[in-house]
Write an enzyme that holds these catalytic residues in place. Structure first.
Site, PDB file in Angstrom:
ATOM      1  N   GLU A 141       0.840  -1.188   0.000  1.00  0.00           N
ATOM      2  CA  GLU A 141       0.000   0.000   0.000  1.00  0.00           C
ATOM      3  C   GLU A 141       0.885   1.251   0.000  1.00  0.00           C
ATOM      4  O   GLU A 141       1.957   1.267   0.596  1.00  0.00           O
ATOM      5  CB  GLU A 141      -0.880  -0.017   1.263  1.00  0.00           C
ATOM      6  CG  GLU A 141      -1.836   1.148   1.380  1.00  0.00           C
ATOM      7  CD  GLU A 141      -2.683   1.076   2.640  1.00  0.00           C
ATOM      8  OE1 GLU A 141      -3.798   1.623   2.617  1.00  0.00           O
ATOM      9  OE2 GLU A 141      -2.246   0.470   3.649  1.00  0.00           O
TER      10      GLU A 141
ATOM     11  N   LYS B  48      -9.586   1.271  -2.713  1.00  0.00           N
ATOM     12  CA  LYS B  48      -9.827   0.691  -1.388  1.00  0.00           C
ATOM     13  C   LYS B  48     -11.243   1.002  -0.901  1.00  0.00           C
ATOM     14  O   LYS B  48     -11.671   2.156  -0.857  1.00  0.00           O
ATOM     15  CB  LYS B  48      -8.793   1.263  -0.416  1.00  0.00           C
ATOM     16  CG  LYS B  48      -8.816   0.687   0.981  1.00  0.00           C
ATOM     17  CD  LYS B  48      -7.689   1.321   1.793  1.00  0.00           C
ATOM     18  CE  LYS B  48      -7.617   0.760   3.201  1.00  0.00           C
ATOM     19  NZ  LYS B  48      -6.507   1.400   3.962  1.00  0.00           N
TER      20      LYS B  48
ATOM     21  N   CYS C  89      -5.174  -3.439   2.649  1.00  0.00           N
ATOM     22  CA  CYS C  89      -4.988  -3.191   4.081  1.00  0.00           C
ATOM     23  C   CYS C  89      -6.243  -3.420   4.923  1.00  0.00           C
ATOM     24  O   CYS C  89      -6.609  -4.551   5.193  1.00  0.00           O
ATOM     25  CB  CYS C  89      -4.426  -1.777   4.281  1.00  0.00           C
ATOM     26  SG  CYS C  89      -3.620  -1.535   5.888  1.00  0.00           S
TER      27      CYS C  89
END
Length: 278
Positions: free
Chosen positions: A43, A118, A159
């Site tokens: 990330e 995301k 994440c």
């Protein structure tokens, strides 16, 4: 299908895109020289900057980002597939000045073949006193993504998504045999939950889980957990870096293991409708 040699890149991304590219490119070259055909970065591969004004000064669209462009060129030069775990880029949504935290899958000709923004943003007050408000700077994505590769389908996550198992189940049911989890986990949550969550998502989906991570003390003052990890479809840790220094983690994915895990526990075919709790 033949086994797939991969590599996860563990970085300590600097605060400027030019420095970030100089940091990650030699690690990618090392991975390619070691035989990896699919290489994944963490990330925020293009920069890590806490200060909003400083971040705004370097924020651009992915088409003009120095790191995205440089890594597209590198994928083409090396003849490898490359997942930029994420780049922080302008979202492209009118009326919303927040950035996107975006994964970009690049083929061996340097073309971007899939992107994913995301879905879940990290807003939290930790017992250590750390306070994170990712939603202040990052616009959440709108949909899940599974991308086709020469070795099968790759599900894309980033994440904090790891804490939402329904996303991983949806990716597996859409045909993913491997799922990426590029991350910049904090140290407290990484120490407590990182490996457990990765192994749980692998067991629940019967997928290979590929988790390249940011690592160590960064220029902007944050500290990330590192410990990049590959987990097999049965939940076993297949490869891991046991530290928070930059490096390369090699692994080989056997996709017959996906079939074996899903045959032994065919949970993806056993959904039942149910009434919600009262």
């Amino acid at each position: 299908m033949a086994p797939l040699p991969i590599a996860l890149i563990q970085t300590r991304t600097p605060a400027s895109p030019a420095a970030a590219l100089a940091h990650v490119a030699p690690l990618i070259r090392e991975a390619a020289a070691g035989g990896a055909r699919l290489i994944l970065t963490p990330e925020a591969t293009n920069f890590l900057i806490r200060d909003r004004d400083a971040r705004e000064a370097v924020l651009v669209a992915d088409e003009t980002d120095v790191v995205v462009g440089g890594l597209r060129d590198l994928a083409r030069e090396l003849g490898v597939w490359l997942l930029i775990g994420s780049a922080i880029v302008r979202s492209g949504h009118n009326g919303d000045d927040r950035a996107a935290n975006r994964s970009l899958l690049i083929d061996d000709a340097g073309a971007v073949v899939a992107t994913y923004d995301k879905l879940h943003v990290y807003d939290v007050d930790l017992p250590t006193g750390e306070r994170w408000r990712e939603s202040a700077a990052i616009r959440p994505g709108d949909g899940a993504v599974v991308a086709d590769t020469p070795w099968g389908r790759l599900g894309l996550t980033i994440c904090y998504d790891i804490r939402f198992p329904q996303l991983y189940r949806a990716l597996a049911k859409a045909g993913a045999g491997m799922i990426s989890v590029p991350a910049a986990f904090t140290v407290p949550t990484g120490e407590a939950h990182w490996e457990t969550l990765l192994r749980a998502r692998a067991i629940e989906t019967g997928c290979w889980i590929l988790a390249p991570a940011q690592a160590g003390l960064h220029e902007d003052g944050r500290r990330t957990w590192g410990r990049s990890t590959v987990v097999g479809p049965w939940g076993e840790v297949a490869a891991r870096l046991d530290h928070d220094e930059p490096g390369v983690l090699f692994a080989t994915l056997d996709f017959d293991a996906v079939t074996r895990a899903r045959t032994a526990v065919p949970q993806l075919t056993h959904d039942r409708a149910f009434a919600g709790p009262q």
